[in-house]
Design a protein around this motif. Structure first.
Motif, PDB file in Angstrom:
ATOM      1  N   ASN A 136     142.280  62.157  69.505  1.00  0.00           N
ATOM      2  CA  ASN A 136     142.657  63.043  70.591  1.00  0.00           C
ATOM      3  C   ASN A 136     144.111  63.469  70.423  1.00  0.00           C
ATOM      4  OD1 ASN A 136     140.150  62.902  72.375  1.00  0.00           O
ATOM      5  ND2 ASN A 136     140.605  60.743  72.026  1.00  0.00           N
ATOM      6  N   GLY A 137     144.459  64.653  70.944  1.00  0.00           N
ATOM      7  CA  GLY A 137     145.750  65.252  70.659  1.00  0.00           C
ATOM      8  C   GLY A 137     146.932  64.518  71.250  1.00  0.00           C
ATOM      9  N   TYR A 138     146.743  63.794  72.354  1.00  0.00           N
ATOM     10  CA  TYR A 138     147.815  63.013  72.953  1.00  0.00           C
ATOM     11  C   TYR A 138     147.461  61.533  72.835  1.00  0.00           C
ATOM     12  CZ  TYR A 138     149.960  67.221  75.049  1.00  0.00           C
ATOM     13  OH  TYR A 138     150.559  68.439  75.263  1.00  0.00           O
ATOM     14  N   HIS A 139     147.311  60.869  73.968  1.00  0.00           N
ATOM     15  CA  HIS A 139     146.983  59.446  73.980  1.00  0.00           C
ATOM     16  C   HIS A 139     145.461  59.240  73.981  1.00  0.00           C
ATOM     17  CE1 HIS A 139     151.184  59.151  74.918  1.00  0.00           C
ATOM     18  NE2 HIS A 139     151.035  59.682  76.125  1.00  0.00           N
ATOM     19  N   GLY A 140     145.061  58.052  73.545  1.00  0.00           N
ATOM     20  CA  GLY A 140     143.644  57.728  73.633  1.00  0.00           C
ATOM     21  C   GLY A 140     143.214  57.552  75.076  1.00  0.00           C
ATOM     22  N   VAL A 141     143.798  56.550  75.755  1.00  0.00           N
ATOM     23  CA  VAL A 141     143.533  56.308  77.180  1.00  0.00           C
ATOM     24  C   VAL A 141     144.881  56.257  77.883  1.00  0.00           C
ATOM     25  CG1 VAL A 141     142.456  54.835  78.900  1.00  0.00           C
ATOM     26  CG2 VAL A 141     141.489  54.947  76.587  1.00  0.00           C
ATOM     27  N   SER A 142     145.073  57.094  78.901  1.00  0.00           N
ATOM     28  CA  SER A 142     146.357  57.190  79.588  1.00  0.00           C
ATOM     29  C   SER A 142     146.160  57.036  81.088  1.00  0.00           C
ATOM     30  CB  SER A 142     147.014  58.540  79.293  1.00  0.00           C
ATOM     31  OG  SER A 142     148.299  58.615  79.861  1.00  0.00           O
ATOM     32  N   VAL A 143     146.987  56.174  81.705  1.00  0.00           N
ATOM     33  CA  VAL A 143     146.939  55.957  83.153  1.00  0.00           C
ATOM     34  C   VAL A 143     148.301  56.310  83.732  1.00  0.00           C
ATOM     35  CG1 VAL A 143     146.552  54.307  85.017  1.00  0.00           C
ATOM     36  CG2 VAL A 143     145.256  54.098  82.870  1.00  0.00           C
ATOM     37  N   TRP A 144     148.318  57.230  84.669  1.00  0.00           N
ATOM     38  CA  TRP A 144     149.542  57.638  85.362  1.00  0.00           C
ATOM     39  C   TRP A 144     149.412  57.294  86.839  1.00  0.00           C
ATOM     40  CZ3 TRP A 144     154.207  59.946  84.048  1.00  0.00           C
ATOM     41  CH2 TRP A 144     154.358  60.282  82.699  1.00  0.00           C
ATOM     42  N   TYR A 145     150.285  56.383  87.301  1.00  0.00           N
ATOM     43  CA  TYR A 145     150.339  55.986  88.704  1.00  0.00           C
ATOM     44  C   TYR A 145     149.087  55.191  89.082  1.00  0.00           C
ATOM     45  CZ  TYR A 145     153.828  59.642  88.203  1.00  0.00           C
ATOM     46  OH  TYR A 145     154.848  60.424  87.729  1.00  0.00           O
ATOM     47  N   GLY A 146     148.887  55.005  90.366  1.00  0.00           N
ATOM     48  CA  GLY A 146     147.751  54.210  90.822  1.00  0.00           C
ATOM     49  C   GLY A 146     147.990  52.726  90.616  1.00  0.00           C
ATOM     50  N   GLU A 147     146.969  51.952  90.885  1.00  0.00           N
ATOM     51  CA  GLU A 147     147.064  50.504  90.734  1.00  0.00           C
ATOM     52  C   GLU A 147     145.696  49.913  90.439  1.00  0.00           C
ATOM     53  OE1 GLU A 147     146.771  48.865  95.292  1.00  0.00           O
ATOM     54  OE2 GLU A 147     148.659  49.848  94.728  1.00  0.00           O
ATOM     55  N   GLY A 148     145.718  48.767  89.774  1.00  0.00           N
ATOM     56  CA  GLY A 148     144.485  48.027  89.523  1.00  0.00           C
ATOM     57  C   GLY A 148     143.560  48.629  88.493  1.00  0.00           C
ATOM     58  N   ASN A 149     144.005  49.652  87.758  1.00  0.00           N
ATOM     59  CA  ASN A 149     143.152  50.250  86.738  1.00  0.00           C
ATOM     60  C   ASN A 149     143.127  49.373  85.490  1.00  0.00           C
ATOM     61  OD1 ASN A 149     142.437  52.877  88.071  1.00  0.00           O
ATOM     62  ND2 ASN A 149     144.664  53.024  88.129  1.00  0.00           N
ATOM     63  N   VAL A 150     141.992  49.337  84.817  1.00  0.00           N
ATOM     64  CA  VAL A 150     141.768  48.404  83.713  1.00  0.00           C
ATOM     65  C   VAL A 150     141.278  49.156  82.486  1.00  0.00           C
ATOM     66  CG1 VAL A 150     140.452  46.394  82.932  1.00  0.00           C
ATOM     67  CG2 VAL A 150     141.226  46.526  85.315  1.00  0.00           C
ATOM     68  N   ILE A 151     141.916  48.892  81.346  1.00  0.00           N
ATOM     69  CA  ILE A 151     141.475  49.399  80.042  1.00  0.00           C
ATOM     70  C   ILE A 151     141.061  48.178  79.233  1.00  0.00           C
ATOM     71  CG2 ILE A 151     142.134  50.681  77.973  1.00  0.00           C
ATOM     72  CD1 ILE A 151     144.410  51.945  79.658  1.00  0.00           C
ATOM     73  N   THR A 152     139.781  48.016  78.934  1.00  0.00           N
ATOM     74  CA  THR A 152     139.331  46.760  78.325  1.00  0.00           C
ATOM     75  C   THR A 152     138.212  46.966  77.316  1.00  0.00           C
ATOM     76  OG1 THR A 152     138.537  44.523  78.809  1.00  0.00           O
ATOM     77  CG2 THR A 152     137.683  46.279  80.193  1.00  0.00           C
ATOM     78  N   ASP A 153     138.276  46.210  76.235  1.00  0.00           N
ATOM     79  CA  ASP A 153     137.192  46.113  75.252  1.00  0.00           C
ATOM     80  C   ASP A 153     136.873  47.434  74.563  1.00  0.00           C
ATOM     81  OD1 ASP A 153     136.442  43.272  75.464  1.00  0.00           O
ATOM     82  OD2 ASP A 153     135.923  43.810  77.513  1.00  0.00           O
ATOM     83  N   ASN A 154     137.865  48.305  74.451  1.00  0.00           N
ATOM     84  CA  ASN A 154     137.672  49.586  73.763  1.00  0.00           C
ATOM     85  C   ASN A 154     138.171  49.514  72.326  1.00  0.00           C
ATOM     86  OD1 ASN A 154     136.993  51.399  76.254  1.00  0.00           O
ATOM     87  ND2 ASN A 154     138.834  50.273  76.849  1.00  0.00           N
ATOM     88  N   LEU A 155     137.654  50.412  71.506  1.00  0.00           N
ATOM     89  CA  LEU A 155     138.186  50.672  70.172  1.00  0.00           C
ATOM     90  C   LEU A 155     138.972  51.968  70.280  1.00  0.00           C
ATOM     91  CD1 LEU A 155     138.194  49.896  67.104  1.00  0.00           C
ATOM     92  CD2 LEU A 155     136.217  51.427  66.872  1.00  0.00           C
ATOM     93  N   ILE A 156     140.314  51.905  70.069  1.00  0.00           N
ATOM     94  CA  ILE A 156     141.183  53.056  70.314  1.00  0.00           C
ATOM     95  C   ILE A 156     141.987  53.313  69.042  1.00  0.00           C
ATOM     96  CG2 ILE A 156     142.934  54.057  71.809  1.00  0.00           C
ATOM     97  CD1 ILE A 156     142.196  51.956  73.920  1.00  0.00           C
ATOM     98  N   ALA A 157     141.711  54.413  68.364  1.00  0.00           N
ATOM     99  CA  ALA A 157     142.326  54.640  67.052  1.00  0.00           C
ATOM    100  C   ALA A 157     142.417  56.127  66.745  1.00  0.00           C
ATOM    101  CB  ALA A 157     141.496  53.943  65.967  1.00  0.00           C
ATOM    102  N   SER A 158     143.342  56.471  65.855  1.00  0.00           N
ATOM    103  CA  SER A 158     143.445  57.810  65.272  1.00  0.00           C
ATOM    104  C   SER A 158     143.896  58.872  66.266  1.00  0.00           C
ATOM    105  CB  SER A 158     142.103  58.224  64.646  1.00  0.00           C
ATOM    106  OG  SER A 158     142.251  59.323  63.777  1.00  0.00           O
ATOM    107  N   ASN A 159     144.484  58.451  67.407  1.00  0.00           N
ATOM    108  CA  ASN A 159     144.990  59.427  68.366  1.00  0.00           C
ATOM    109  C   ASN A 159     146.393  59.871  67.975  1.00  0.00           C
ATOM    110  OD1 ASN A 159     142.700  59.337  70.398  1.00  0.00           O
ATOM    111  ND2 ASN A 159     143.221  57.167  70.199  1.00  0.00           N
ATOM    112  N   LYS A 160     146.777  61.078  68.365  1.00  0.00           N
ATOM    113  CA  LYS A 160     147.979  61.701  67.830  1.00  0.00           C
ATOM    114  C   LYS A 160     149.266  61.208  68.475  1.00  0.00           C
ATOM    115  CE  LYS A 160     145.474  64.223  65.066  1.00  0.00           C
ATOM    116  NZ  LYS A 160     144.148  63.738  65.445  1.00  0.00           N
ATOM    117  N   TRP A 161     149.182  60.421  69.524  1.00  0.00           N
ATOM    118  CA  TRP A 161     150.387  59.851  70.108  1.00  0.00           C
ATOM    119  C   TRP A 161     150.207  58.345  70.221  1.00  0.00           C
ATOM    120  CZ3 TRP A 161     154.932  62.057  70.148  1.00  0.00           C
ATOM    121  CH2 TRP A 161     155.981  61.477  70.884  1.00  0.00           C
TER     122      TRP A 161
END
Length: 375
Positions: A219-244
């Motif tokens: 992806n052109g920016y981040h793979g997974v991006s969280v802005w603000y909020g609370e309690g959000n979870v990024i788990t058990d992913n394969l995240i690779a080859s993103n441009k940032w």
């Protein structure tokens, strides 16, 4: 004993009332707006709108059910709605799909996966063909996206925003992961103070459908991006080859990045994100736990007054020589009031120059304390 008999007029009246009641019940059940909890089966890869929004029947003017029409009905009808597919298909929307506003909406392509040379892959593709839009947008709560291949949108592949709580993007169930790649901005973006307790789980973000390199992938920016909020979870992913960066959290009051593999393909080979494995900024306060972070230019960056707990990660072979000094490839804590507590991490074979293990610069607090572990 003499049996009492209703006069015939009363018997006819009672029969009429019963029949009328049954007719009313039938009308209520048949009326889409009163039903709720439908399952809409997409049977066309076309892009036509629903012919009668709000009747809780996914039917275009041509008699088909498209994804666009199904989302329109899911938004209009009461109760939770599920959208499934009757076959493998590639859907190319001509304009942005409707924002999903109906709580408890589930879009599920998990039953259309197929075997490609010994690997199960998604059968339902949502292809933006560079359309300047998000692939799927959720402004609702308790929703889910399972088993889709989302590519080539001019914005993020998936957006969760505004008041959006307890949504699930991917899951641990059979064929529930999404593959999100080749989008011009982020792969998956969660944005806004009202975005809380959403879970991004078990997806491939930036790789091909098998979890490996793809020409022009990422992806052109981040793979997974969280802005603000609370309690959000990024788990058990394969995240690779993103441009940032692989995974980012900015300005969050709390959040968890846990048990992801960041910067490698499914077989463990090098498939780096272009800059950071994990990027924490703008006074964010997340926990980074149990990830494997390798082959990026830097493993973890904590900056912008953020406060991070970094616990139990493997951080290795990140090479930051193309970034401004300090070029340490492991963990960098930088910027006024930035701080981190590191527990039980294994940090090795990162770029040696300027602190390949853990580097602290500017006026970052050396509450960047190492609590055992190896660096």
């Amino acid at each position: 004993m003499v049996a009492y008999r209703f006069p015939r007029i009363f018997a006819l009246l009672l029969s009429s009332l019963v029949l009328a009641g049954l007719m009313v019940a039938f009308i209520l059940i048949s009326s889409g707006s009163a039903a709720g909890e439908e399952i809409f089966i997409v049977n066309s890869s076309g892009d036509s709108a629903d012919s009668s929004m709000g009747d809780c029947a996914c039917v275009t003017s041509g008699g088909d059910c498209t994804l666009r029409a199904a989302i329109q009905e899911a938004n209009a009808c009461s109760g939770g709605q599920t959208i499934r597919f009757n076959s493998s298909m590639t859907i190319v929307p001509a304009t942005a799909l409707p924002v999903i506003t109906g709580d408890y909406t589930v879009i599920d392509g998990s039953n259309q996966w197929y075997d490609w040379s010994g690997t199960m892959v998604p059968g339902v593709t949502l292809d933006g063909e560079s359309l300047d839009a998000y692939g799927l947008t959720f402004n609702a709560s308790h929703c889910a996206i399972y088993g889709l291949y989302i590519i080539n949108f001019g914005q993020a592949g998936i957006l969760v925003s505004n008041v959006a709580e307890d949504n699930h993007i991917g899951g641990e169930g059979e064929n529930q992961r999404n593959v999100v790649t080749k989008n011009a901005h982020n792969g998956i973006l969660i944005h806004g103070a009202g975005a809380k307790n959403n879970v991004v789980s078990s997806n491939y973000v930036g790789t091909n459908v098998k979890g490996y390199y793809e020409l022009d992938g990422g992806n052109g920016y981040h793979g997974v991006s969280v802005w603000y909020g609370e309690g959000n979870v990024i788990t058990d992913n394969l995240i690779a080859s993103n441009k940032w960066s692989g995974a980012t959290m900015d300005g969050v009051d709390s959040g968890i990045i846990a048990n992801n593999r960041i910067g490698m393909d499914i077989g463990g080979g090098s498939l780096p994100n272009s800059y950071y494995g994990v990027h924490i900024s703008n006074m964010a306060k997340p926990q980074i736990i149990g990830n494997e972070i390798a082959f990026n230019k830097r493993g973890i960056l904590v900056t912008g007054g953020s406060q991070a707990i970094i616990d139990g990660n493997q951080i290795y072979q990140n090479n930051a020589t193309s970034l401004d000094a300090p070029d340490g490839g492991g963990v960098l804590i930088t910027g006024t009031l930035s701080q981190a507590n590191l527990y039980q991490n294994t940090i090795y074979e990162n770029t040696a120059l300027y602190g390949g293990g853990v580097a602290v610069e500017d006026s970052a607090l050396l509450a960047a304390m190492l609590h055992s572990g190896e660096a």
